[in-house]
Design a protein around this motif. Structure first.
Motif, mmCIF file in Angstrom:
data_model
loop_
_atom_site.group_PDB
_atom_site.id
_atom_site.type_symbol
_atom_site.label_atom_id
_atom_site.label_comp_id
_atom_site.label_asym_id
_atom_site.label_seq_id
_atom_site.Cartn_x
_atom_site.Cartn_y
_atom_site.Cartn_z
ATOM 1 N N TYR A 177 0.847 -1.191 0.000
ATOM 2 C CA TYR A 177 0.000 0.000 0.000
ATOM 3 C C TYR A 177 0.885 1.245 0.000
ATOM 4 C CZ TYR A 177 -3.654 -3.255 1.513
ATOM 5 O OH TYR A 177 -4.549 -4.301 1.600
ATOM 6 N N GLN A 178 0.475 2.239 -0.760
ATOM 7 C CA GLN A 178 1.234 3.484 -0.806
ATOM 8 C C GLN A 178 1.092 4.245 0.505
ATOM 9 O OE1 GLN A 178 -0.160 6.371 -3.648
ATOM 10 N NE2 GLN A 178 1.813 7.429 -3.767
ATOM 11 N N VAL A 179 2.148 4.941 0.881
ATOM 12 C CA VAL A 179 2.184 5.701 2.132
ATOM 13 C C VAL A 179 2.784 7.076 1.848
ATOM 14 C CG1 VAL A 179 3.279 5.902 4.386
ATOM 15 C CG2 VAL A 179 2.382 3.698 3.632
ATOM 16 N N ILE A 180 2.090 8.129 2.225
ATOM 17 C CA ILE A 180 2.630 9.493 2.163
ATOM 18 C C ILE A 180 2.215 10.222 3.434
ATOM 19 C CG2 ILE A 180 2.708 11.679 0.892
ATOM 20 C CD1 ILE A 180 1.732 10.178 -1.581
ATOM 21 N N TYR A 181 3.186 10.723 4.175
ATOM 22 C CA TYR A 181 2.847 11.522 5.356
ATOM 23 C C TYR A 181 3.958 12.531 5.622
ATOM 24 C CZ TYR A 181 5.890 8.238 7.977
ATOM 25 O OH TYR A 181 6.935 7.470 8.426
ATOM 26 N N GLU A 182 3.602 13.584 6.355
ATOM 27 C CA GLU A 182 4.551 14.648 6.681
ATOM 28 C C GLU A 182 4.691 14.770 8.194
ATOM 29 O OE1 GLU A 182 3.304 18.235 4.774
ATOM 30 O OE2 GLU A 182 3.768 17.502 2.747
ATOM 31 N N VAL A 212 8.884 17.659 6.967
ATOM 32 C CA VAL A 212 9.536 16.615 6.171
ATOM 33 C C VAL A 212 8.474 15.659 5.656
ATOM 34 C CG1 VAL A 212 11.082 14.617 6.252
ATOM 35 C CG2 VAL A 212 11.748 16.742 7.371
ATOM 36 N N ARG A 213 8.544 15.349 4.368
ATOM 37 C CA ARG A 213 7.594 14.401 3.755
ATOM 38 C C ARG A 213 8.279 13.056 3.515
ATOM 39 N NH1 ARG A 213 3.934 15.785 -1.481
ATOM 40 N NH2 ARG A 213 3.043 17.157 0.131
ATOM 41 N N LEU A 214 7.541 11.977 3.854
ATOM 42 C CA LEU A 214 8.014 10.619 3.606
ATOM 43 C C LEU A 214 7.052 9.933 2.652
ATOM 44 C CD1 LEU A 214 8.734 11.318 6.813
ATOM 45 C CD2 LEU A 214 9.673 9.009 6.695
ATOM 46 N N GLU A 215 7.613 9.269 1.644
ATOM 47 C CA GLU A 215 6.825 8.506 0.682
ATOM 48 C C GLU A 215 7.403 7.105 0.584
ATOM 49 O OE1 GLU A 215 6.421 10.417 -3.080
ATOM 50 O OE2 GLU A 215 5.615 12.289 -2.240
ATOM 51 N N GLY A 216 6.544 6.106 0.684
ATOM 52 C CA GLY A 216 6.999 4.724 0.603
ATOM 53 C C GLY A 216 5.828 3.785 0.476
ATOM 54 N N LYS A 217 6.037 2.538 0.892
ATOM 55 C CA LYS A 217 4.997 1.516 0.836
ATOM 56 C C LYS A 217 5.010 0.711 2.129
ATOM 57 C CE LYS A 217 5.009 0.984 -4.219
ATOM 58 N NZ LYS A 217 3.664 1.568 -4.397
ATOM 59 N N ARG A 226 -1.764 3.298 13.527
ATOM 60 C CA ARG A 226 -1.786 3.479 14.980
ATOM 61 C C ARG A 226 -0.458 4.019 15.502
ATOM 62 N NH1 ARG A 226 -5.441 0.775 13.073
ATOM 63 N NH2 ARG A 226 -7.451 0.390 14.105
ATOM 64 N N ASN A 227 0.628 3.684 14.857
ATOM 65 C CA ASN A 227 1.909 4.225 15.284
ATOM 66 C C ASN A 227 2.081 5.677 14.845
ATOM 67 O OD1 ASN A 227 2.820 1.968 16.670
ATOM 68 N ND2 ASN A 227 3.706 1.035 14.853
ATOM 69 N N LEU A 228 1.545 6.037 13.683
ATOM 70 C CA LEU A 228 1.604 7.441 13.267
ATOM 71 C C LEU A 228 0.701 8.307 14.134
ATOM 72 C CD1 LEU A 228 1.640 7.184 9.361
ATOM 73 C CD2 LEU A 228 3.565 7.547 10.921
ATOM 74 N N LEU A 229 -0.391 7.733 14.640
ATOM 75 C CA LEU A 229 -1.284 8.471 15.515
ATOM 76 C C LEU A 229 -0.562 8.933 16.786
ATOM 77 C CD1 LEU A 229 -4.310 9.306 15.584
ATOM 78 C CD2 LEU A 229 -4.729 7.270 16.971
ATOM 79 N N CYS A 235 1.915 15.027 12.863
ATOM 80 C CA CYS A 235 1.967 14.163 11.692
ATOM 81 C C CYS A 235 0.699 14.352 10.882
ATOM 82 C CB CYS A 235 2.126 12.694 12.099
ATOM 83 S SG CYS A 235 2.055 11.536 10.717
ATOM 84 N N GLN A 236 0.857 14.548 9.571
ATOM 85 C CA GLN A 236 -0.289 14.668 8.682
ATOM 86 C C GLN A 236 -0.181 13.612 7.596
ATOM 87 O OE1 GLN A 236 -0.804 18.490 6.856
ATOM 88 N NE2 GLN A 236 -2.687 17.906 5.795
ATOM 89 N N VAL A 237 -1.142 12.685 7.565
ATOM 90 C CA VAL A 237 -1.163 11.627 6.558
ATOM 91 C C VAL A 237 -1.847 12.154 5.306
ATOM 92 C CG1 VAL A 237 -2.045 9.331 5.975
ATOM 93 C CG2 VAL A 237 -1.117 9.776 8.255
ATOM 94 N N LEU A 238 -1.169 12.059 4.158
ATOM 95 C CA LEU A 238 -1.683 12.571 2.894
ATOM 96 C C LEU A 238 -2.096 11.467 1.925
ATOM 97 C CD1 LEU A 238 1.034 15.332 2.366
ATOM 98 C CD2 LEU A 238 -1.211 15.585 3.432
#
Length: 259
Positions: A177-182, A212-217, A226-229, A235-238
């Motif tokens: 699954y794609q993941v993008i968050y800052e 800082v933006r992170l993009e991955g899978k 739950r860990n990003l929460l 943290c902002q999930v995009l």
């Protein structure tokens, strides 16, 4: 063809059993000839007496010591623990009824799974990460054909059955699954932590005002969300779509509690 036997067909000295455990650890799914090596190991282990199988499972890190194992903060029924451990170590399919927090009706759903990863989470619970082949409940049967993280304490006592069907030689490929968050400057300036739920190394980009933006899978939307929460407003999930939907559900539930 041997359809079954009451006595073991093979015994091995301790050094040979330790070597089998070493081979199982060395030949990971991405190693050359890994499926063939794992099939050979499984065949030899299945021919051993039960007490020698337990020695192999202990050497391979598959068998938690009952007296020393970490204690789950919830109660796990003894028959559930035995069935999950047996299915995981024997690499056989497992059937059970499960009470999920996602279903407000409180009705258990039947699951038929391939139990691949049995572990103790950092939140104090035993979890089973399994590939779900079949799910049946009030809305009818369906075939998820995807990995699900089960909390072992939520498996209904008396419902677990170890099925005779063996697991494939290697775990099924998980859906990426794609993941993008800052991350906010308060977090990013101290260094971006490696998230074990991500596949490989993410792409990291510096944004305006220190963000800082992170993009991955990832293979594990449930755990990553739950860990990003944990970062809260820092943290902002995009994206991608599945991760955003999971985060919105978590945040909406918290808003109902605290508004």
């Amino acid at each position: 063809m041997l359809a079954g036997w009451e006595r073991p067909l093979l015994n091995l000295p301790d050094d040979d059993i330790q070597t089998l455990a070493f081979l199982a650890d060395t030949f990971q799914p991405d190693s050359p000839h890994a499926p063939q090596v794992q099939q050979l190991i499984d065949r030899l282990v299945n021919w051993l007496p039960s007490e020698r199988q337990r020695l192999y499972q202990k050497a391979a890190g598959q068998l938690p010591e009952m007296d020393l194992r970490l204690r789950d903060s919830d109660e796990i029924a003894p028959d559930v623990w035995t069935a999950v451990l047996e299915a995981h170590n024997a690499k056989q399919q497992l059937s059970f009824d499960y009470l999920s927090s996602r279903h407000a009706d409180g009705i258990p759903r039947q699951h038929v799974v391939e139990p691949w990863h049995f572990y103790f989470s950092d939140r104090g619970h035993y979890r089973l990460r399994a590939y779900c082949l079949f799910n049946d409940g009030p809305n009818g049967p369906w075939h998820p054909n995807d990995y699900i993280n089960y909390r072992v304490s939520r498996i209904v006592p008396g419902s677990s059955r170890v099925l005779p069907t063996k697991l494939p030689p290697t775990p099924r490929a998980a859906r990426p699954y794609q993941v993008i968050y800052e991350l906010a400057p308060e977090i990013a300036r101290l260094g971006v932590s490696h998230r074990p739920e991500l596949i490989g190394e993410p792409t990291i980009m510096e944004m305006d005002e220190g963000w800082v933006r992170l993009e991955g899978k990832t293979h594990d939307i449930f755990q990553l969300a739950r860990n990003l929460l944990y970062y809260g407003a820092n943290c902002q999930v995009l994206g991608g779509r599945e991760l955003v939907r999971e985060m919105r559900g978590l945040v909406a539930g918290l808003a109902e509690v605290y508004q």
